[in-house]
Design an enzyme around this catalytic site. Structure first.
Site, mmCIF file in Angstrom:
data_model
loop_
_atom_site.group_PDB
_atom_site.id
_atom_site.type_symbol
_atom_site.label_atom_id
_atom_site.label_comp_id
_atom_site.label_asym_id
_atom_site.label_seq_id
_atom_site.Cartn_x
_atom_site.Cartn_y
_atom_site.Cartn_z
ATOM 1 N N ASP A 288 0.905 -1.131 -0.017
ATOM 2 C CA ASP A 288 -0.207 -0.085 0.027
ATOM 3 C C ASP A 288 0.724 1.213 0.004
ATOM 4 O OD1 ASP A 288 -2.229 1.626 0.064
ATOM 5 O OD2 ASP A 288 -3.297 0.646 1.577
HETATM 6 C C1 BGC Z 1 -4.948 3.157 -0.032
HETATM 7 C C2 BGC Z 1 -5.320 2.351 -1.117
HETATM 8 C C3 BGC Z 1 -4.839 2.665 -2.112
HETATM 9 C C4 BGC Z 1 -3.592 3.658 -2.461
HETATM 10 C C5 BGC Z 1 -3.372 4.120 -3.697
HETATM 11 C C6 BGC Z 1 -3.718 4.037 -0.143
HETATM 12 O O1 BGC Z 1 -3.536 4.934 0.755
HETATM 13 O O2 BGC Z 1 -5.083 2.691 1.135
HETATM 14 O O3 BGC Z 1 -6.483 1.676 -0.887
HETATM 15 O O4 BGC Z 1 -5.080 1.816 -3.596
HETATM 16 O O5 BGC Z 1 -3.405 4.495 -1.499
HETATM 17 O O6 BGC Z 1 -4.084 5.296 -4.047
#
Ligand code: BGC
Length: 736
Positions: A288
């Site tokens: 993530d």
């Molecule tokens: C979120 C994810 C997301 C990623 C990319 C993160 O902060 O937890 O769900 O896919 O950002 O935007």
């Protein structure tokens, strides 16, 4: 956006060798693994490491992820998060990678296409209440088409985190409290995004997130510790991932949360032993956003270098945005802390997805005019909106459907709010595309009824000055349609709340409007279950409309008028109060189920609206379930059928939910576990036969804390509506 100023080839690299005949890795006729062998043999360590990094390009619209400004994107980077909605920027960047880097490896462009790209349809939580996975696949196919034609090859979706604490803002992004429901809808969306072949120019690769147990966030607070026993990990949190890996999901995203002492992003057990060794997943895991770096904050790693070491060796192949791999992997390889085999395996996994997507053959995105909001796409979004909505209450005078009304008051802060209908993570959704409830009512009744609108109050705050006008409109009307709920920013990432009741000012408006004595139809738009205990007495009918997307207004109005018969059922429990959290249907039995022991002394212990609750304008009668056998052996398929009759005057859809219960077992099991569901369309008077084909190892066996499935001799109950059927396994204890 100045592409040329933003990108820079890796130091010392030269353009693709011109003299060489077509290298093996560029030959689409050669099997993928051989192409990768060839490519790996040509790559430098630096080039390999760059494939394992993801940066971004474009302007971000997620306030949680502002990140650093990227001054120079290497043309050899593995992946970019593509914030733009146009192919042009992607193509310009891709040209650098393909035509000006030494090996010409195309970049993989990813983005959060969560519930639609431009044609925004209901949130995942709402979708689950439709019990129509085929329709969800259709909607995801629309999202894939719009995304791929805009320059996105890969979506960070579906989110299949089982969530049982509605204080957690991200409850809106998943499919509710049940593991099986998350698995079925997750798999449906994987099929919709990926189709049979992700090289198809209308398909994208899916990414299961957030692996794993992020939904167990303590007290509903985002990014925190989760306490998950091996037993619960397997029977609750891993199941949907296993189902979606089996459905062919190409990638996964490692989670932010610390799972009982080992963060999801440094968890060798879940990332390698389970995912790769046990389930045989051959795609890759991306972290993530910043999750590798965050291992330091979590106390798992002393510094960024150690964070890179832990995450990479645990099984995270791609580092999203933290630069830990970019800055430290080569050093870790040189020091022998990361093996060349692990490096090659990781790069192979990334290249495999690029090859499967056909990026080496078709790296650029063609300009397709009219790719957004096609009429058929809007119809799909509208159908899904209608099927997702749940009629929670319709009082004894049957307020709904609204027939023969000539004066309608539409009141409330959501009734004309376009942005809130899009919900959180609405990608490139544009509020101008949205039909509101007010517009829907005008379309539905505009010619035959007089409609008055009053805001009443804002979503939050203490300004009550608009209440008088709302009361006046209510007093004038035959019926009040009151649209309350949440601002779309109250759900999603970093949006935890300490209470799930709506702000007091909205409750005050409801009370004032109901004080006129006029029938009140409460329509709700929100991203989480709400505490409705104070609102419910003021409403004659309640429609949970969720955040329904672009065609939500017509769907809401269609249900209120009776043009559409509601068929949604809750995929998540609505507690009676915040204090009951966590409350979910599939809990394990209490030690004292008798004499009302163990219950709250101050309030009811029952939820206001349980999992599976949802009303229709028609009535359904369930007959007697019949099994083709009662005694069974492990390899049998047991077929159970139940006739269901539409006993009302209207056509309607009924979803039959099949649960099982194992009353006594070596590992205690929930009072009920959903194992199958089916939705059918029934005309008045029609009887349909619903069938549940039980595979004992899949549907009756329990899973233990190591992932083994165990079938023990004894009784198993099948529960459908209020009927119970008992089966008997007389064989030996089996485990697989
Ligand atoms: C979120 C994810 C997301 C990623 C990319 C993160 O902060 O937890 O769900 O896919 O950002 O935007």
């Amino acid at each position: 956006m100045c592409v040329m100023a933003c990108v820079a080839p890796v130091a010392g690299s030269v353009s693709v060798a011109a003299a060489e005949p077509v290298p093996v890795y560029r030959n689409a006729a050669v099997p993928v693994e051989e192409r990768i062998d060839d490519l790996l043999s040509r790559m430098t360590t630096r080039e390999k490491v760059l494939q394992l990094n993801q940066f971004y390009i474009g302007t971000n619209n997620n306030v949680n992820n502002i990140g650093e400004v990227v001054n120079g994107i290497p043309a050899e980077v593995g992946s970019l998060i593509y914030f733009d909605g146009d192919p042009a920027l992607r193509n310009a960047m891709q040209r650098r990678a393909v035509e000006e880097s030494r090996l010409g490896i195309p970049i993989l462009f990813g983005y959060d296409v969560i519930h639609g790209f431009r044609t925004v349809y209901p949130t995942s939580l709402a979708q689950a209440c439709s019990w129509n996975p085929a329709l969800v696949s259709e909607a995801c196919a629309v999202a894939a088409q719009e995304a791929r034609q805009s320059g996105v090859d890969w979506t960070f979706s579906p989110m299949i985190d089982v969530a049982r604490d509605p204080r957690w803002g991200r409850v809106v992004e998943g499919y509710g409290e049940d593991p099986y429901v998350n698995g079925v809808f997750g798999a449906a969306s994987v099929r919709g995004y990926q189709g049979d072949n992700i090289a198809d120019s209308l398909k994208v690769a899916a990414c299961l997130k957030h692996y794993v147990a992020y939904g167990a966030s303590e007290a509903g607070r985002d990014y925190v510790y989760t306490e998950v026993s091996p037993q619960t990990l397997w029977d609750t949190y891993l199941l949907p991932y296993q189902m979606c890996v089996e459905a062919g999901a190409q990638t996964l995203m490692s989670s932010f949360n610390d799972i009982s002492g080992t963060p999801g992003t440094a968890n060798h057990y879940t990332l390698t032993e389970v995912l790769k060794d046990m389930w045989g997943h051959d795609g890759f895991v991306v972290s993530d956003w910043d999750a590798v770096k965050q291992l330091v904050a979590q106390g798992n790693a002393a510094d960024m270098k150690e964070a890179a070491l832990h995450a990479f060796n645990a099984g995270v192949e791609m580092d999203m945005m933290s630069y830990a791999y970019d800055h430290h992997l080569e050093e870790l390889i040189a020091e022998g802390k990361v093996s060349p085999q692990r490096l090659d395996d990781a790069v192979r996994r990334v290249l495999r997805i690029k090859m499967r997507l056909g990026l080496f053959e078709n790296p650029y995105t063609p300009e397709v005019p009219d790719r957004f909001l096609r009429p058929a796409s809007r119809v799909t979004a509208g159908r899904l909106a209608a099927e997702s909505m749940v009629l929670l209450k319709n009082d004894s005078t049957a307020t709904l459907p609204l027939k023969e009304v000539s004066k309608i008051a539409v009141i409330g802060p959501l009734a004309k709010s376009k942005a809130d209908m899009l919900g959180s993570w609405h990608c490139h959704g544009n509020p101008d595309d949205v039909t509101t409830l007010y517009e829907g009512i005008m379309n539905e009744y505009g010619n035959g009824a007089e409609v008055r609108y009053a805001l009443g109050v804002d979503k939050d705050g203490d300004d009550t000055s608009g209440i008088a006008e709302a009361v006046e409109a209510a007093a004038w009307a035959d019926v009040v349609i009151l649209h309350l709920g949440e601002d779309y920013r109250w759900g999603g990432e970093n949006a935890s709340r300490s209470t799930i009741a709506l702000p007091a000012i909205q409750e005050k408006l409801a009370e004032a409007v109901a004080g006129t004595g006029k029938p009140v139809v409460l329509v709700l738009s929100n991203g989480r279950p709400l505490d409705l205990s104070r609102l419910e007495p003021h409403a004659n009918a309640i429609l949970e409309a969720w955040q329904p997307g672009v065609n939500g207004g017509d769907a809401m109005a269609g249900i209120l008028s009776g043009r559409i018969n509601p068929s949604g059922k809750l995929a998540i429990t609505f507690p009676y109060s915040t204090g009951q959290i966590p409350i979910y249907y599939n809990r394990r039995p209490t030690a004292r189920p008798f004499d009302r022991q163990g219950l709250y002394q101050d309030i009811t212990s029952e939820p206001l609206y349980p999992f599976g609750h949802g009303l229709s304008y028609t009535t359904f009668e369930y007959g007697t379930p019949k099994a083709d056998r009662i005694d069974f052996v492990a390899d049998d398929t047991i077929e159970i059928t139940i006739p269901v009759t539409n006993t009302g005057d209207l056509t309607g859809d009924e979803t039959v939910l099949w649960f099982i219960n194992d009353p006594y077992s070596s590992i205690t099991r929930p009072v009920k576990e959903l194992k199958y569901f089916e939705k059918k369309h029934l005309s008045p008077g029609e009887t349909a036969e619903y069938t549940f084909r039980i595979d004992p190892m899949r549907d009756l066996a329990m899973v233990d804390g190591t992932g083994r499935r165990i079938l023990e001799p004894g009784e198993y109950r099948v529960l459908v509506a209020d009927k119970v059927l008992t089966l008997n396994y007389k064989g030996e204890k089996l485990s697989r």
